[in-house]
Write a protein that holds these residues in place. Structure first.
Motif, PDB file in Angstrom:
ATOM      1  N   ILE A   1       6.921   0.357  10.252  1.00 29.64           N
ATOM      2  CA  ILE A   1       7.049   0.149   8.817  1.00 29.64           C
ATOM      3  C   ILE A   1       8.112   1.111   8.300  1.00 29.64           C
ATOM      4  CG2 ILE A   1       5.898   0.260   6.566  1.00 29.64           C
ATOM      5  CD1 ILE A   1       3.269  -0.340   7.966  1.00 29.64           C
ATOM      6  N   VAL A   2       9.072   0.576   7.568  1.00 29.49           N
ATOM      7  CA  VAL A   2      10.133   1.393   6.975  1.00 29.49           C
ATOM      8  C   VAL A   2      10.003   1.297   5.455  1.00 29.49           C
ATOM      9  CG1 VAL A   2      12.610   1.716   6.691  1.00 29.49           C
ATOM     10  CG2 VAL A   2      11.684   1.056   8.926  1.00 29.49           C
ATOM     11  N   THR A   3       9.994   2.442   4.786  1.00 29.27           N
ATOM     12  CA  THR A   3      10.000   2.456   3.325  1.00 29.27           C
ATOM     13  C   THR A   3      11.339   2.992   2.839  1.00 29.27           C
ATOM     14  OG1 THR A   3       9.008   4.668   3.239  1.00 29.27           O
ATOM     15  CG2 THR A   3       7.506   2.791   3.206  1.00 29.27           C
ATOM     16  N   THR A   4      11.786   2.468   1.705  1.00 24.85           N
ATOM     17  CA  THR A   4      13.116   2.829   1.213  1.00 24.85           C
ATOM     18  C   THR A   4      13.062   3.656  -0.067  1.00 24.85           C
ATOM     19  OG1 THR A   4      13.306   0.750  -0.026  1.00 24.85           O
ATOM     20  CG2 THR A   4      14.112   0.760   2.249  1.00 24.85           C
ATOM     21  N   SER A   5      11.889   4.173  -0.401  1.00 21.40           N
ATOM     22  CA  SER A   5      11.755   5.046  -1.574  1.00 21.40           C
ATOM     23  C   SER A   5      10.628   6.029  -1.323  1.00 21.40           C
ATOM     24  CB  SER A   5      11.460   4.232  -2.836  1.00 21.40           C
ATOM     25  OG  SER A   5      10.152   3.691  -2.770  1.00 21.40           O
ATOM     26  N   SER A   6      10.647   7.111  -2.056  1.00 22.53           N
ATOM     27  CA  SER A   6       9.593   8.123  -1.911  1.00 22.53           C
ATOM     28  C   SER A   6       8.243   7.587  -2.361  1.00 22.53           C
ATOM     29  CB  SER A   6       9.950   9.372  -2.722  1.00 22.53           C
ATOM     30  OG  SER A   6      11.125   9.971  -2.210  1.00 22.53           O
ATOM     31  N   ARG A   7       8.237   6.776  -3.431  1.00 18.65           N
ATOM     32  CA  ARG A   7       6.953   6.263  -3.913  1.00 18.65           C
ATOM     33  C   ARG A   7       6.324   5.298  -2.900  1.00 18.65           C
ATOM     34  NH1 ARG A   7       8.093   1.756  -8.655  1.00 18.65           N
ATOM     35  NH2 ARG A   7       9.542   0.442  -7.461  1.00 18.65           N
ATOM     36  N   ALA A   8       7.155   4.478  -2.263  1.00 13.71           N
ATOM     37  CA  ALA A   8       6.626   3.572  -1.242  1.00 13.71           C
ATOM     38  C   ALA A   8       6.135   4.358  -0.025  1.00 13.71           C
ATOM     39  CB  ALA A   8       7.683   2.557  -0.834  1.00 13.71           C
ATOM     40  N   ALA A   9       6.866   5.396   0.339  1.00 11.53           N
ATOM     41  CA  ALA A   9       6.452   6.245   1.462  1.00 11.53           C
ATOM     42  C   ALA A   9       5.094   6.879   1.175  1.00 11.53           C
ATOM     43  CB  ALA A   9       7.497   7.320   1.720  1.00 11.53           C
ATOM     44  N   GLY A  10       4.873   7.274  -0.073  1.00 16.39           N
ATOM     45  CA  GLY A  10       3.596   7.865  -0.443  1.00 16.39           C
ATOM     46  C   GLY A  10       2.448   6.890  -0.279  1.00 16.39           C
ATOM     47  N   LEU A  11       2.681   5.625  -0.609  1.00 18.87           N
ATOM     48  CA  LEU A  11       1.638   4.615  -0.456  1.00 18.87           C
ATOM     49  C   LEU A  11       1.273   4.411   1.017  1.00 18.87           C
ATOM     50  CD1 LEU A  11       2.611   1.799  -3.005  1.00 18.87           C
ATOM     51  CD2 LEU A  11       0.890   3.599  -3.240  1.00 18.87           C
ATOM     52  N   ILE A  12       2.280   4.291   1.868  1.00 19.91           N
ATOM     53  CA  ILE A  12       2.003   4.058   3.285  1.00 19.91           C
ATOM     54  C   ILE A  12       1.385   5.298   3.926  1.00 19.91           C
ATOM     55  CG2 ILE A  12       3.021   3.458   5.511  1.00 19.91           C
ATOM     56  CD1 ILE A  12       2.853   1.163   3.444  1.00 19.91           C
TER      57      ILE A  12
ATOM     58  N   SER B   1      -0.631   7.270   2.586  1.00 18.45           N
ATOM     59  CA  SER B   1      -2.031   7.349   2.145  1.00 18.45           C
ATOM     60  C   SER B   1      -2.792   6.048   2.399  1.00 18.45           C
ATOM     61  CB  SER B   1      -2.087   7.678   0.657  1.00 18.45           C
ATOM     62  OG  SER B   1      -1.455   8.912   0.382  1.00 18.45           O
ATOM     63  N   LEU B   2      -2.214   5.147   3.183  1.00 25.37           N
ATOM     64  CA  LEU B   2      -2.799   3.816   3.342  1.00 25.37           C
ATOM     65  C   LEU B   2      -4.207   3.856   3.930  1.00 25.37           C
ATOM     66  CD1 LEU B   2      -2.250   0.798   2.930  1.00 25.37           C
ATOM     67  CD2 LEU B   2      -1.304   0.741   5.255  1.00 25.37           C
ATOM     68  N   ARG B   3      -4.474   4.817   4.805  1.00 29.58           N
ATOM     69  CA  ARG B   3      -5.825   4.895   5.392  1.00 29.58           C
ATOM     70  C   ARG B   3      -6.875   5.121   4.310  1.00 29.58           C
ATOM     71  NH1 ARG B   3      -4.521   9.230  10.013  1.00 29.58           N
ATOM     72  NH2 ARG B   3      -3.263   9.973   8.272  1.00 29.58           N
ATOM     73  N   ASP B   4      -6.573   5.997   3.347  1.00 28.43           N
ATOM     74  CA  ASP B   4      -7.526   6.257   2.265  1.00 28.43           C
ATOM     75  C   ASP B   4      -7.707   5.025   1.388  1.00 28.43           C
ATOM     76  OD1 ASP B   4      -7.858   8.881   3.129  1.00 28.43           O
ATOM     77  OD2 ASP B   4      -6.249   9.642   1.834  1.00 28.43           O
ATOM     78  N   TYR B   5      -6.599   4.331   1.098  1.00 26.23           N
ATOM     79  CA  TYR B   5      -6.702   3.127   0.277  1.00 26.23           C
ATOM     80  C   TYR B   5      -7.499   2.042   1.013  1.00 26.23           C
ATOM     81  CZ  TYR B   5      -3.099   5.223  -2.689  1.00 26.23           C
ATOM     82  OH  TYR B   5      -2.402   6.063  -3.532  1.00 26.23           O
ATOM     83  N   ALA B   6      -7.298   1.935   2.318  1.00 30.15           N
ATOM     84  CA  ALA B   6      -8.043   0.948   3.103  1.00 30.15           C
ATOM     85  C   ALA B   6      -9.540   1.266   3.082  1.00 30.15           C
ATOM     86  CB  ALA B   6      -7.529   0.917   4.535  1.00 30.15           C
ATOM     87  N   ASP B   7      -9.889   2.535   3.177  1.00 30.38           N
ATOM     88  CA  ASP B   7     -11.300   2.915   3.121  1.00 30.38           C
ATOM     89  C   ASP B   7     -11.906   2.582   1.764  1.00 30.38           C
ATOM     90  OD1 ASP B   7     -11.046   3.844   5.694  1.00 30.38           O
ATOM     91  OD2 ASP B   7     -10.939   5.967   5.137  1.00 30.38           O
ATOM     92  N   ASP B   8     -11.137   2.792   0.687  1.00 27.50           N
ATOM     93  CA  ASP B   8     -11.615   2.453  -0.652  1.00 27.50           C
ATOM     94  C   ASP B   8     -11.816   0.944  -0.799  1.00 27.50           C
ATOM     95  OD1 ASP B   8     -11.582   5.095  -1.380  1.00 27.50           O
ATOM     96  OD2 ASP B   8      -9.689   4.989  -2.496  1.00 27.50           O
ATOM     97  N   PHE B   9     -10.848   0.180  -0.288  1.00 31.67           N
ATOM     98  CA  PHE B   9     -10.971  -1.277  -0.382  1.00 31.67           C
ATOM     99  C   PHE B   9     -12.171  -1.773   0.412  1.00 31.67           C
ATOM    100  CE2 PHE B   9      -9.917  -5.512   1.419  1.00 31.67           C
ATOM    101  CZ  PHE B   9     -10.029  -6.238   0.244  1.00 31.67           C
ATOM    102  N   TYR B  10     -12.398  -1.192   1.575  1.00 24.00           N
ATOM    103  CA  TYR B  10     -13.524  -1.628   2.403  1.00 24.00           C
ATOM    104  C   TYR B  10     -14.856  -1.342   1.701  1.00 24.00           C
ATOM    105  CZ  TYR B  10     -16.322  -2.480   6.576  1.00 24.00           C
ATOM    106  OH  TYR B  10     -17.234  -2.975   7.470  1.00 24.00           O
ATOM    107  N   LYS B  11     -14.936  -0.226   0.977  1.00 25.10           N
ATOM    108  CA  LYS B  11     -16.148   0.079   0.207  1.00 25.10           C
ATOM    109  C   LYS B  11     -16.362  -0.964  -0.890  1.00 25.10           C
ATOM    110  CE  LYS B  11     -15.938   5.080   1.017  1.00 25.10           C
ATOM    111  NZ  LYS B  11     -15.611   6.403   0.409  1.00 25.10           N
ATOM    112  N   GLN B  12     -15.274  -1.382  -1.548  1.00 19.20           N
ATOM    113  CA  GLN B  12     -15.382  -2.449  -2.551  1.00 19.20           C
ATOM    114  C   GLN B  12     -15.874  -3.744  -1.913  1.00 19.20           C
ATOM    115  OE1 GLN B  12     -12.044  -3.082  -5.276  1.00 19.20           O
ATOM    116  NE2 GLN B  12     -11.201  -1.098  -4.665  1.00 19.20           N
ATOM    117  N   TYR B  13     -15.313  -4.068  -0.755  1.00 19.74           N
ATOM    118  CA  TYR B  13     -15.687  -5.297  -0.046  1.00 19.74           C
ATOM    119  C   TYR B  13     -17.152  -5.247   0.370  1.00 19.74           C
ATOM    120  CZ  TYR B  13     -15.435  -8.991   3.516  1.00 19.74           C
ATOM    121  OH  TYR B  13     -15.648 -10.117   4.261  1.00 19.74           O
ATOM    122  N   GLN B  14     -17.620  -4.094   0.824  1.00 17.23           N
ATOM    123  CA  GLN B  14     -19.023  -3.957   1.181  1.00 17.23           C
ATOM    124  C   GLN B  14     -19.921  -4.170  -0.031  1.00 17.23           C
ATOM    125  OE1 GLN B  14     -18.747  -0.049   3.153  1.00 17.23           O
ATOM    126  NE2 GLN B  14     -19.667  -1.009   4.959  1.00 17.23           N
ATOM    127  N   ARG B  15     -19.542  -3.574  -1.181  1.00 17.57           N
ATOM    128  CA  ARG B  15     -20.374  -3.720  -2.380  1.00 17.57           C
ATOM    129  C   ARG B  15     -20.374  -5.160  -2.884  1.00 17.57           C
ATOM    130  NH1 ARG B  15     -17.824   1.219  -3.903  1.00 17.57           N
ATOM    131  NH2 ARG B  15     -16.375   0.062  -5.253  1.00 17.57           N
TER     132      ARG B  15
END
Length: 334
Positions: free
Chosen positions: A206-217, A219-233
């Motif tokens: 995965i290649v990001t072309t901006s600092s903000r996009a790099a920040g998202l990728i 931290s993607l593991r944390d966002y995935a964990d949050d989404f999975y908690k939503q999906y479980q609920r």
């Protein structure tokens, strides 16, 4: 170039994953024999049949004639009817596991094809993985926000996901669709897919072309964990415990057949509106059915607190997996 960041996304499938090519094999295009599904190269088959003009004519009639006894005749039956037993026909085989169907293994009809590269090898398209990443970010980082799609400020244009390297064809399995309604037993459906088998691994850039996009990728593991908690609920928590693979971190659902709630924008979907515009016969009840599939339950080893632990991919005795369930790690390359 300072804004360019390169990440390694390491994916492991926990369940069968289906990414369709849009094509399918009919029962006239494959052979079930000796515990394998064989998908021959039809050009090579035709060349060998061409040595006998009567066989060529019979083959063309078999493929093109929609009526009569040949309409439902399988390729195996046709080749046997002309006494053609050569099986050196190129193509590839998928070994049967015993979970392809709830009926006889030679009774399958159409098989939806997994996407393949020009050399015939399965792979994960970057577009499919990027779509799964979008779903996670829309439901976590961008939750409820207006996202500037398509313009110069579209952050997803700053995230570029490569295709995976090709997989060996031995990584393919054939899986049947199963639906599970809480009020009923799991139900097999007449839909069969060619899938990547559980515990397949891929490393994708995965290649990001901006600092903000790099920040998202980053931290993607944390966002995935949050989404999975939503999906479980919202959905998964109602599933009987033995059918949920809930002891893994950093989950991502990939490919087709995973169900509405793995792809929806939770803040915007109006389930009552969906029901209102759905035909009565297919009207969704509650939050819908669970999308499952059957496959072999493999064991694997992990290292936890300095100790090696042996684990199983699923805990139920029915060999039912959550369709398309995967886990990942992502790290920036220095």
């Amino acid at each position: 170039m300072d804004n360019y960041h390169v990440f390694e996304f390491k994916l492991t499938t926990l369940a069968p994953v289906f990414i369709g090519s849009g094509d399918k094999y009919t029962s006239k295009q494959y052979i079930y024999e000796n515990g394998s599904y064989y998908f021959p190269d039809f050009m090579k088959l035709y060349q060998k049949l061409s040595k006998n003009p009567r066989d060529v004519q019979a083959f063309e009639n078999y493929l093109l004639t929609p009526k009569g006894n040949q309409r439902k005749m399988r390729l195996t039956e046709f080749l046997n009817s002309i006494n053609f037993d050569d099986r050196d026909l190129g193509g590839y085989k998928v070994k049967a596991t015993g979970f392809e169907t709830d009926k006889r293994p030679d009774s399958l009809n159409d098989i939806a094809q997994f996407i393949k590269d020009p050399y015939g090898y399965p792979y994960i398209p970057g577009t499919s993985l990027k779509g799964a990443i979008k779903t996670i970010l829309i439901n976590t980082y961008f939750k409820g926000q207006e996202i500037p799609w398509g313009g110069k400020d579209d952050i997803f244009n700053e995230i570029r996901v490569a295709d995976s390297a090709p997989f060996e064809k031995e990584q393919l399995v054939i899986c049947q669709k199963w639906d599970f309604n809480l009020t009923k037993e799991p139900k097999p459906l007449p839909l069969t897919r060619e899938c990547l088998k559980p515990h397949s691994k891929a490393t994708i850039q995965i290649v990001t072309t901006s600092s903000r996009a790099a920040g998202l990728i980053a931290s993607l593991r944390d966002y995935a964990d949050d989404f999975y908690k939503q999906y479980q609920r919202r959905f998964l928590g109602q599933l009987p415990a033995e059918y949920e693979q809930d002891y893994f971190n950093h989950v991502i659902y990939l490919g087709g057949g995973t169900g509405l709630w793995t792809k929806a924008d939770y803040s915007r979907i109006n389930i009552e509106e969906v029901r209102r515009h759905t035909p009565v016969r297919t009207k969704m009840k509650g939050n819908g059915v669970y999308k499952l599939t059957k496959a072999k339950n493999d064991s694997f080893k992990i290292k936890r607190n300095g100790q090696i632990e042996q684990r199983q991919l699923i805990q139920n005795r029915d060999n039912l997996f959550e369709m398309g369930k995967c886990v990942f790690k992502v790290n920036e390359k220095k």
